[in-house]
Scaffold this active site. Structure first.
Site, mmCIF file in Angstrom:
data_model
loop_
_atom_site.group_PDB
_atom_site.id
_atom_site.type_symbol
_atom_site.label_atom_id
_atom_site.label_comp_id
_atom_site.label_asym_id
_atom_site.label_seq_id
_atom_site.Cartn_x
_atom_site.Cartn_y
_atom_site.Cartn_z
ATOM 1 N N ARG A 7 -11.295 119.900 -39.204
ATOM 2 C CA ARG A 7 -10.011 119.210 -39.217
ATOM 3 C C ARG A 7 -9.147 119.863 -40.294
ATOM 4 O O ARG A 7 -9.515 119.891 -41.463
ATOM 5 C CB ARG A 7 -10.193 117.730 -39.531
ATOM 6 N N ASP A 64 -4.118 118.553 -37.392
ATOM 7 C CA ASP A 64 -3.551 117.207 -37.243
ATOM 8 C C ASP A 64 -2.144 117.244 -36.661
ATOM 9 O O ASP A 64 -1.720 116.311 -35.986
ATOM 10 C CB ASP A 64 -3.485 116.527 -38.613
ATOM 11 N N HIS A 124 -2.558 104.192 -34.958
ATOM 12 C CA HIS A 124 -3.712 104.532 -35.796
ATOM 13 C C HIS A 124 -3.552 103.769 -37.107
ATOM 14 O O HIS A 124 -2.689 104.090 -37.930
ATOM 15 C CB HIS A 124 -3.754 106.041 -36.044
ATOM 16 N N ASN A 127 -6.529 103.252 -43.662
ATOM 17 C CA ASN A 127 -5.909 103.383 -44.982
ATOM 18 C C ASN A 127 -4.625 104.182 -44.862
ATOM 19 O O ASN A 127 -3.617 103.885 -45.499
ATOM 20 C CB ASN A 127 -6.862 104.053 -45.960
ATOM 21 N N GLY A 128 -4.662 105.217 -44.003
ATOM 22 C CA GLY A 128 -3.444 105.881 -43.568
ATOM 23 C C GLY A 128 -3.077 105.348 -42.190
ATOM 24 O O GLY A 128 -3.970 105.066 -41.383
ATOM 25 N N GLY A 247 -9.622 101.731 -38.571
ATOM 26 C CA GLY A 247 -10.392 100.638 -39.151
ATOM 27 C C GLY A 247 -9.741 99.281 -38.989
ATOM 28 O O GLY A 247 -10.416 98.286 -38.682
ATOM 29 N N ILE A 248 -8.422 99.192 -39.185
ATOM 30 C CA ILE A 248 -7.708 97.925 -39.035
ATOM 31 C C ILE A 248 -7.512 97.597 -37.565
ATOM 32 O O ILE A 248 -7.784 96.482 -37.113
ATOM 33 C CB ILE A 248 -6.358 97.975 -39.767
ATOM 34 N N GLU A 300 -12.545 111.056 -33.934
ATOM 35 C CA GLU A 300 -11.947 112.349 -34.257
ATOM 36 C C GLU A 300 -12.988 113.462 -34.277
ATOM 37 O O GLU A 300 -12.691 114.606 -33.907
ATOM 38 C CB GLU A 300 -11.229 112.252 -35.598
#
Length: 319
Positions: A7, A64, A124, A127-128, A247-248, A300
């Site tokens: 990545r 990305d 997406h 955290n980001g 994650g969220i 990913e």
């Protein structure tokens, strides 16, 4: 080991697809360091470490930024002097492309919609955080800009902010480095909630315990996300589905519920029981919803593996 896929965060306009790594590709990564100073040097270091450890194994870079290169100038240009784009590459590039591409394909398959006809809004949320409008497999717009700081409220990043705030901070005596650290590492959910954590699980728990600042952080997060979903729905001229990942997006019943409750006007009606139940992939909107809400776990690493195989089997020289 037959191949190594990496990545790489930023490939600029020079890297629009995954590519086998050569000295020229490493130069592209190095040249994009001013656009992603926190990421590209580490990405390049990993590549060179793998080259030393596995000297005869091919390495492939998966960028990305590559998936977002179908954006039109109306989407990616900033309203600043054109020379800044032409000479310095200042424009919107977008990030999390590997994740957005994976969930786009997975969601189209899951819903049985041909990808060429699918209109999706992929969110997406980790955290980001970033959000992307996709029409027929091509990106129309995305929330992150020249670097990953802009767009949605994130764990420690501020997201969209009035540029005047930056000038005010600089004129008040802060250094450029201090402002950079403030907006990237000390802002977002961490700053607003004020509980010493940027983890949405901790913030939701604090809000449920009566912490007003934690509740405000959730409200800001949801408000910004819903605003972008509405804008992208209009840009697409309607959509088949809103896709929640990260994650969220994959795990927070609270955030999913609050977001979808605000999307009723777009034809998305929350199925509360499904929202409580789903931890993997699944639909969390009611059957009568004209805009579906789909939870789709991202992968990913699998996407990078697929892209690596594709690059290495695309021709006799692996290019």
């Amino acid at each position: 080991v037959d191949a190594i896929g990496h990545r790489v965060v930023h490939g600029g306009e020079a890297a629009t697809d995954p590519i086998r790594i050569t000295p020229d590709v490493k130069t592209i990564i190095r040249d994009c360091t001013p656009l992603a100073p926190l990421h590209n040097p580490a990405n390049l270091g990993a590549i060179e470490a793998c080259e030393r450890a596995f000297p005869h194994v091919p390495n492939v870079a998966v960028f990305d930024t590559a998936f977002h290169q179908t954006m039109s100038p109306a989407s990616f240009l900033f309203a600043v002097p054109y020379d800044l784009y032409d000479q310095h590459g200042i424009r919107k590039y977008g990030f999390h492309g590997t994740s957005h591409k994976f969930v786009m394909q997975a969601t189209a398959d899951y819903l049985g919609i041909p990808l060429t006809n699918a209109k999706l809004i992929t969110c997406h949320l980790g955290n980001g955080c970033s959000i992307t409008a996709i029409d027929g497999g091509k990106v129309l717009d995305t929330s992150m800009g020249m670097n990953p700081l802009t767009g949605l409220v994130m764990g420690t990043r501020c997201g969209d902010i009035d540029p005047g705030v930056i000038f005010h901070l600089l004129n008040s005596g802060m250094s450029g480095g201090d402002v950079d650290a403030l907006l990237n590492k000390q802002s977002g959910l961490l700053a607003v909630a004020g509980i010493g954590s940027s983890d949405m699980r901790d913030i939701v728990a604090a809000a449920e315990a009566g912490n007003e600042r934690a509740e405000r952080a959730i409200d800001m997060f949801v408000h910004r996300l819903v605003s972008y979903i509405g804008a992208y729905f209009a840009l697409l001229g309607g959509a088949d589905a809103v896709v929640l990942t990260g994650g969220i997006g994959e795990n927070s019943v609270c955030i999913r519920g609050r977001v979808l409750e605000r999307l009723r006007g777009l034809g998305c009606i929350l199925d509360s029981k499904a929202n409580e139940r789903i931890r993997g992939n699944g639909v969390v909107s009611t059957p009568e919803s004209t805009l579906k809400a789909v939870v789709m776990p991202t992968d990913e690493e699998l996407m990078i593996a697929r892209e690596t195989i594709k690059v290495l089997t695309s021709g006799p020289d692996g290019m």
